[in-house]
Design a protein around this motif. Sequence first.
Motif: not given
Length: 354
Positions: A22-29, A36-40, A57-67
Amino acid sequence: MRELHVNLGENSYDILFGSGLLKNLPEYIKRVYKGKKLFIITDNNVEKYYREQLETILKDYDFTFYILEAGEKSKTLDNVAKIYKAMINSSLSRDDLVVAFGGGVTGDIAGFAAATYMRGVPFIQIPTTLLSQVDSSVGGKVGVDLVEGKNLVGAFNQPKIVLIDTSVLKTLTDRYFFDGLAEVVKYGCIHDENLFSLLEGLKNREEVMEHIEDILFRSCDIKREVVEEDEKEHGLRMILNFGHTVGHGLEQYYNYEKYTHGEAVSLGMIEILETGEREGITEKGTLERTKKLLMQLNLPVEDKYNREDVIKIMKRDKKNKKGEVNFVMIEKIGKHKIVKIKEEKMYDFLYKNR
């Protein structure tokens, strides 16, 4: 870190195994997605442990969480519709990426939403339970349940990458840790006696964790072999359903409240092994050996349920064809056999003289 390649032509992908991925998640993505846009999509249990970490970890991405609400009862078309709405509200496009971050339920519903929103958005799997790491995150089966049965609406939608981080398993309760090992026992029964024997020598959770990467890698490798040969379950892939026909029936019979998926599969495997030994299909002693291992792994091996009711549920199984049910039987540990039984003969096949 270890890698496994699933070769499915244009739907091929890699499975990565290791602690702390997880620590290197951006590298694997970035291996599979340059945007840059993620829907988690995750659930309220996983969110408690990992949302803050992911946000950093994902601070450089534009992300939305759905719980989602954790649990099988969230796997509904109503919830898929709510996910679509959230995707629209976040301006998610077909060029963006869905991230399934959670257990099997999350992966199933996220993968299905990704397969169907705008006719398909790429997605990746980050499984956080042992069950999803050894089974449901690999192979591309996604979907939701109906009142009439489990996984009756779905699709085949392969992820772009699967990240299996063993360090996340530390947050699992014992019940959900051992739940996942039922699927590993299944792999041993159908395909690999060495894997089965390895489990027999592990007496507690700590000992399992000492071998966890090998267990996960071998389980996924078995599934990879099967899926590469039969991606859409026209033949060989049905062997992965050992214990599942009865197991899914029990899950639904108890309204997904009494047993976890792995616990229900454990009971289903025992039912099939009892039948197999009685019918002369299964080598004598296999039932007791498997029962001993499942009990060692804190999994149930008996339940008094209404057999007629469970048979009715099993008859609605999507894998039934032309009035016949394919039962995955075990000849001996590591060797399987498919037996076709007519629906009207199911009760006698499973329960006669019992």
